[in-house]
Motif scaffolding. Structure first.
Motif, mmCIF file in Angstrom:
data_model
loop_
_atom_site.group_PDB
_atom_site.id
_atom_site.type_symbol
_atom_site.label_atom_id
_atom_site.label_comp_id
_atom_site.label_asym_id
_atom_site.label_seq_id
_atom_site.Cartn_x
_atom_site.Cartn_y
_atom_site.Cartn_z
ATOM 1 N N ARG A 96 0.852 -1.184 0.000
ATOM 2 C CA ARG A 96 0.000 0.000 0.000
ATOM 3 C C ARG A 96 0.890 1.236 0.000
ATOM 4 N N GLU A 97 0.490 2.221 -0.766
ATOM 5 C CA GLU A 97 1.253 3.450 -0.918
ATOM 6 C C GLU A 97 2.736 3.153 -1.136
ATOM 7 N N THR A 98 3.621 3.358 -0.137
ATOM 8 C CA THR A 98 5.057 3.147 -0.356
ATOM 9 C C THR A 98 5.624 1.987 0.462
ATOM 10 N N SER A 99 4.838 1.364 1.321
ATOM 11 C CA SER A 99 5.364 0.314 2.198
ATOM 12 C C SER A 99 5.185 -1.063 1.582
ATOM 13 N N GLY A 100 5.955 -2.032 2.104
ATOM 14 C CA GLY A 100 5.835 -3.384 1.592
ATOM 15 C C GLY A 100 6.837 -4.329 2.202
ATOM 16 N N THR A 101 7.119 -5.424 1.487
ATOM 17 C CA THR A 101 8.036 -6.457 1.960
ATOM 18 C C THR A 101 9.052 -6.779 0.872
ATOM 19 N N SER A 102 10.183 -7.338 1.293
ATOM 20 C CA SER A 102 11.238 -7.702 0.354
ATOM 21 C C SER A 102 11.832 -9.045 0.752
ATOM 22 N N LEU A 103 11.988 -9.942 -0.228
ATOM 23 C CA LEU A 103 12.571 -11.259 -0.009
ATOM 24 C C LEU A 103 13.616 -11.505 -1.087
ATOM 25 N N THR A 104 14.860 -11.757 -0.675
ATOM 26 C CA THR A 104 15.962 -11.949 -1.615
ATOM 27 C C THR A 104 16.611 -13.308 -1.418
ATOM 28 N N ASP A 105 16.807 -14.024 -2.540
ATOM 29 C CA ASP A 105 17.555 -15.277 -2.543
ATOM 30 C C ASP A 105 18.884 -15.029 -3.236
ATOM 31 N N ILE A 106 19.972 -15.475 -2.607
ATOM 32 C CA ILE A 106 21.330 -15.255 -3.116
ATOM 33 C C ILE A 106 22.026 -16.593 -3.259
ATOM 34 N N HIS A 107 22.551 -16.853 -4.456
ATOM 35 C CA HIS A 107 23.317 -18.079 -4.700
ATOM 36 C C HIS A 107 24.731 -17.710 -5.120
#
Length: 234
Positions: free
Chosen positions: A28-39
């Protein structure tokens, strides 16, 4: 990876042999979630292990330390919360956080409220990195200015062709490095809270999502800007 999606991705990519996939959701608007996978490729784990022999002894590997440092710095930010970093195998890591605003997070971590890398407002997001604002990344991630690392990065390689750069990498990191580097990509999947209205420099993957992907070597040379922008219905 993590600070903001592009910063983590680029910073970890400096280890020369990473594949980074980021999934960010603006709820919503500018907020949220982030999920990163690194190999990290097997051969580069070996390179890091060899390099570690010349560094002060630590209880964790160089890669483990890089991940924990990033997550600790992110956790100290007022614009991020719920930071979690998990090592899922010897070569793989997952990093998660909630954010209030990518733009505010970038400004807070860089100490520059006028930073030009990422701009965000209700219904709009843009990302832009070139050689002229590269120092802003260094402010966010001091690792970029490490004397042992910066010689591999854009401001030391202005005007280098890809072929010349890969020749240098062979000398520095071994014969396996060029192929691994050419196969290393940074991919960002962005889910939006409304239908996409406009998108430039990225691929629309559904009615409310886009994908931005670039080769790691394009960041290391920065012969042209890395950029995209998107707007969506609010």
């Amino acid at each position: 990876m993590k600070k903001i999606f592009f910063v983590l991705a680029c910073s970890l990519a400096l280890l020369m042999s990473c594949t980074v996939t980021e999934v960010s959701t603006i709820s919503r608007e500018t907020s949220g979630t982030s999920l990163t996978d690194i190999h990290v490729e097997d051969y580069f784990i070996d390179v890091l292990t060899d390099f570690a022999e010349f560094l002060p002894e630590k209880d964790e590997s160089i890669m483990d330390n890089a991940i924990s440092t990033f997550s600790s710095q992110l956790a100290s930010s007022n614009s991020a919360s719920g930071v979690q970093a998990v090592k899922t195998s010897n070569n793989d890591y997952t990093l998660y956080f909630d954010y209030s605003s990518f733009q505010n997070l970038a400004a807070e971590l860089s100490g520059n409220s006028n930073q030009s890398i990422i701009k965000q407002e209700k219904g709009k997001l843009s990302f832009y990195v070139d050689i002229n604002n590269y120092t802003e990344l260094e402010a966010v991630v001091p690792f970029l200015a490490d004397p042992n690392i910066e010689v591999f990065l854009a401001k030391y390689n202005i005007g280098y062709s890809e072929e010349d750069y890969l020749d240098m990498i062979v000398f520095s990191l071994g014969e396996e490095a060029p192929e691994s580097l050419q196969n290393s990509y940074i991919t960002i999947d962005l889910k939006l809270p409304g239908n996409v209205l406009t998108v430039n420099g990225a691929q629309k993957t559904s009615s409310n999502s886009i994908r931005y992907s670039f080769r790691l070597i394009d960041f290391l040379l920065l012969s042209s800007p890395l950029k995209f922008d998107v707007s969506w219905k609010v």
